[in-house]
Design a protein around this motif. Structure first.
Motif, PDB file in Angstrom:
ATOM      1  N   ARG A  56     -40.705   3.603  85.309  1.00 56.66           N
ATOM      2  CA  ARG A  56     -41.253   4.701  84.504  1.00 56.66           C
ATOM      3  C   ARG A  56     -41.006   6.067  85.138  1.00 56.66           C
ATOM      4  O   ARG A  56     -41.081   7.084  84.450  1.00 56.66           O
ATOM      5  N   ASN A  88     -37.479   7.853  83.747  1.00 53.73           N
ATOM      6  CA  ASN A  88     -37.435   8.819  82.635  1.00 53.73           C
ATOM      7  C   ASN A  88     -38.665   9.734  82.659  1.00 53.73           C
ATOM      8  O   ASN A  88     -39.019  10.343  81.671  1.00 53.73           O
ATOM      9  N   LEU A 131     -41.828   9.222  82.774  1.00 56.24           N
ATOM     10  CA  LEU A 131     -43.117   8.920  82.162  1.00 56.24           C
ATOM     11  C   LEU A 131     -44.184   8.938  83.251  1.00 56.24           C
ATOM     12  O   LEU A 131     -45.365   9.085  82.975  1.00 56.24           O
ATOM     13  N   ASN A 135     -37.264  16.790  77.415  1.00 57.00           N
ATOM     14  CA  ASN A 135     -37.192  15.950  76.217  1.00 57.00           C
ATOM     15  C   ASN A 135     -35.746  15.562  75.909  1.00 57.00           C
ATOM     16  O   ASN A 135     -35.466  14.439  75.503  1.00 57.00           O
ATOM     17  N   ARG A 179     -34.736  12.898  78.374  1.00 61.94           N
ATOM     18  CA  ARG A 179     -35.409  11.636  78.042  1.00 61.94           C
ATOM     19  C   ARG A 179     -34.780  10.956  76.842  1.00 61.94           C
ATOM     20  O   ARG A 179     -34.701   9.739  76.792  1.00 61.94           O
ATOM     21  N   SER A 180     -34.370  11.761  75.871  1.00 60.58           N
ATOM     22  CA  SER A 180     -33.833  11.170  74.652  1.00 60.58           C
ATOM     23  C   SER A 180     -32.528  10.438  74.942  1.00 60.58           C
ATOM     24  O   SER A 180     -32.060   9.654  74.131  1.00 60.58           O
ATOM     25  N   PHE A 216     -35.766   3.358  76.452  1.00 58.49           N
ATOM     26  CA  PHE A 216     -36.817   2.658  77.188  1.00 58.49           C
ATOM     27  C   PHE A 216     -37.420   1.588  76.289  1.00 58.49           C
ATOM     28  O   PHE A 216     -37.788   1.866  75.151  1.00 58.49           O
ATOM     29  N   SER A 252     -36.724   9.115  65.092  1.00 57.49           N
ATOM     30  CA  SER A 252     -36.442  10.014  66.211  1.00 57.49           C
ATOM     31  C   SER A 252     -35.063  10.684  66.112  1.00 57.49           C
ATOM     32  O   SER A 252     -34.954  11.875  66.417  1.00 57.49           O
ATOM     33  N   ARG A 303     -35.918  13.499  63.717  1.00 59.54           N
ATOM     34  CA  ARG A 303     -36.868  14.531  64.175  1.00 59.54           C
ATOM     35  C   ARG A 303     -36.480  15.155  65.504  1.00 59.54           C
ATOM     36  O   ARG A 303     -36.825  16.300  65.764  1.00 59.54           O
ATOM     37  N   VAL A 304     -35.835  14.391  66.375  1.00 63.67           N
ATOM     38  CA  VAL A 304     -35.513  14.917  67.703  1.00 63.67           C
ATOM     39  C   VAL A 304     -34.092  15.479  67.740  1.00 63.67           C
ATOM     40  O   VAL A 304     -33.855  16.568  68.242  1.00 63.67           O
ATOM     41  N   ALA A 319     -34.532   2.239  70.372  1.00 64.37           N
ATOM     42  CA  ALA A 319     -34.036   2.950  71.559  1.00 64.37           C
ATOM     43  C   ALA A 319     -32.540   3.238  71.424  1.00 64.37           C
ATOM     44  O   ALA A 319     -32.078   4.325  71.751  1.00 64.37           O
ATOM     45  N   MET A 352     -30.928   6.423  69.518  1.00 68.68           N
ATOM     46  CA  MET A 352     -30.717   7.732  70.141  1.00 68.68           C
ATOM     47  C   MET A 352     -29.395   7.776  70.904  1.00 68.68           C
ATOM     48  O   MET A 352     -29.078   8.774  71.551  1.00 68.68           O
TER      49      MET A 352
END
Ligand SMILES: Nc1ncnc2c1ncn2[C@@H]1O[C@H](COP(=O)(O)OP(=O)(O)OP(=O)(O)O)[C@@H](O)[C@H]1O
Ligand SMILES: [Mg+2]
Lengths: 252, 255
Positions: free
Chosen positions: B57, B60, B62, B87, B90-91, B95, B115, B118-119, B164, B167
């Motif tokens: 974790r 990335n 977290l 961000n 991370r994208s 994960f 995602s 939106r991302v 996952a 992305m």
């Protein structure tokens, strides 16, 4: 007896419906509806902001909001109304209409109550959903908007309905600061008739009951529609999932 | 892959350097140093509570770390940076969680396409088509319009992998992806992971599935009490583990 009701309604329906309008300010049922709708419309987003502030990692957002929520929840609404009634004109130096004071008070009061529900809804989702959203590259606000809040708010529907219903009931307290609402109109009617308080206030009670009941009804059917959509086209699980929510709402 | 990285591309996908992490007085990660090369499949194993989840974790971010650094494609993901920059990084790191963490209010295909839309700002119809392809790849094309609550654990985890992958990350991290599954569903998830590995995906997996480690991993990291005690290719690790605690760990597994 029945004749009394019919006579009262025949003689005073316009007063009960819109108050003194157009000769005076808008009042009666119309004003009650407007006040309730505005209070609910503002309390909802305000409660989300309050909940986010209370969950914030920044103390300067968290502490004041926590204090505000505790004070608001620990004080009778009537006290809050009187405070606002005397304090807001002092602060602003302006002659603020009692309608506006009542609206502000209701938004703060119901916002505080609702924010606790929103906060519980967010916390009860657990860390996993936020972790998953962050791992996909969502920022905090994006994760809240697309992942956390849709779920938290959905789970909150029953509590929200009960808060909205109590908002409608709470508008009656505007009477003490002369907000010209339905209760105010009814007491005007009562003052003119003098001899029929039971009939007048029974009419009042029935109108409030119908208002609150229909809100509960509408909200319930919205809730059912969401549950059905979420359960998907082959909704084998629908009855089991929808049942608990429904039982809670029906107790209101 | 991104073309905007101005620095020369590092040879390693992930480089963990001198990473320490504490929970209060308790040191969970003790001076971790390790690397994952591009296209490499690394399996992290070790006893319960040894810090495997914590380590993966931190990759990335977290979890924060107390000292050290972790570079992902040459960029230190634990350097001070703007939220939007983090961000973006991370994208690009997939994960997969032990508990799936699918979004229960969205349909399966929405879980996968949300995602990217939106991302990354992918057009909804493009993202939708891509999601359907990915679902087909994990064998769940027919479940696109179901909701997560209607799927078995193994199906949910395969959706989580597709989500996952949507992305388009160059690296995938797995934290015990099969531990929450009934035994008969472990195979379907592992076979998706195997096919990913076969396509050259860089993977870092925490898992107790030693069969998977033996067949698929290029290297094993053995971690105990917050330290990486041994890194070795699987045949070497399983045949003659050097560290006594690794020997004990493997002996316990066999019994
Ligand atoms: N938030 C936390 N606060 C305090 N201690 C924690 C926290 N999270 C984990 N720990 C401790 O850190 C240690 C490592 O935990 P971690 O979850 O990384 O272990 P793990 O190797 O993944 O174990 P498992 O195989 O059970 O998943 C454990 O001793 C755990 O109790
Ligand atoms: Mg773990």
């Amino acid at each position: 007896m029945i004749q009394d009701f019919i006579t009262i309604i025949q003689d005073y329906w316009l007063l009960l419906l819109i108050g003194q309008y157009p000769n005076g300010p808008l009042g009666g049922l119309a004003n009650t509806l407007i006040l309730s709708a505005l209070a609910i419309a503002f309390a909802f987003p305000v409660s989300i902001l309050m909940a986010l502030a209370r969950l914030s990692k920044w103390w300067f957002l968290r502490w004041p909001m926590t204090a505000l929520v505790y004070v608001t929840r620990g004080v009778p609404l009537l006290m809050l109304i009187l405070w606002c009634y005397f304090v807001i004109p002092l602060w602003t130096g302006a002659d603020v209409p009692s309608f506006l004071i009542m609206l502000v008070t209701l938004v703060i009061y119901q916002g505080a109550f609702l924010s606790e529900v929103v906060r519980a809804g967010i916390v009860s989702l657990g860390q996993g959903q936020m972790d998953a959203a962050r791992a996909l590259g969502h920022g905090y606000m994006s994760a809240m908007r697309f992942v956390i809040l849709p779920q938290a708010l959905y789970n909150m529907i029953p509590s929200m309905i009960s808060t909205f219903v109590s908002t409608i009931k709470d508008t009656t307290l505007g009477y003490v600061i002369n907000v010209p609402d339905l209760t105010f109109a009814a007491s005007q009617v009562n003052n003119q008739l003098l001899t029929q308080p039971f009939q007048v206030f029974l009419i009042l009670a029935v109108v409030y009951y119908i208002l609150c009941w229909s809100l509960t009804f509408v909200a319930n059917s919205v809730e059912r529609r969401i549950a059905r959509r979420r359960a998907g086209p082959r909704n084998a699980r629908l009855p089991a999932e929808a049942a608990p929510l429904k039982t809670i709402t029906e107790q209101l | 892959m991104s073309t905007s990285v101005s620095e020369p591309q590092a040879a390693q996908a992930i480089r963990i350097a001198d990473v320490c992490k504490n929970y209060g007085d308790y040191q969970v990660l003790k001076n971790i140093n390790a690397e994952v090369a591009r296209g490499e499949v690394v399996v992290i194993c070790g006893p319960s509570g040894s810090g495997k989840s914590t380590l993966i974790r931190t990759v990335n971010r977290l979890e924060e770390i107390n000292s050290g650094g972790i570079s992902f494609e040459g960029q230190n993901i634990h350097a001070p940076m703007r939220g939007s920059e983090l961000n973006k990084l991370r994208s690009r790191i997939g994960f997969v969680f032990q508990s799936f963490n699918l979004f229960p209010h969205l349909s399966v295909v929405e879980n996968v396409s949300m995602s990217p839309i939106r991302v990354k700002g992918v057009a909804p119809d493009v993202a939708h088509d891509k999601a359907l392809k990915l679902l087909d790849r994990v064998g769940l094309a027919d479940k696109a319009n179901s909701y997560p609550g209607q799927l078995s654990g193994g199906q949910q985890q395969r959706v989580a992998i597709a989500r996952a992958l949507a992305m388009e990350p160059p690296v995938m991290l797995f934290d015990e992806p099969t531990s929450a599954l009934d035994p008969e569903m472990v195979g379907e998830v592992l076979s998706v992971m195997k096919s990913l590995a076969a396509e050259g995906m860089t993977m870092l997996c925490v898992t107790h599935e030693m069969g998977f480690a033996r067949d698929v991993a290029d290297r094993i990291w053995f971690i105990d009490a917050g330290e990486i005690l041994e890194t070795a290719p699987p045949e070497e690790f399983f045949k003659n583990p050097r560290h006594p605690r690794a020997q004990r760990f493997l002996a316990d597994l066999r019994h």
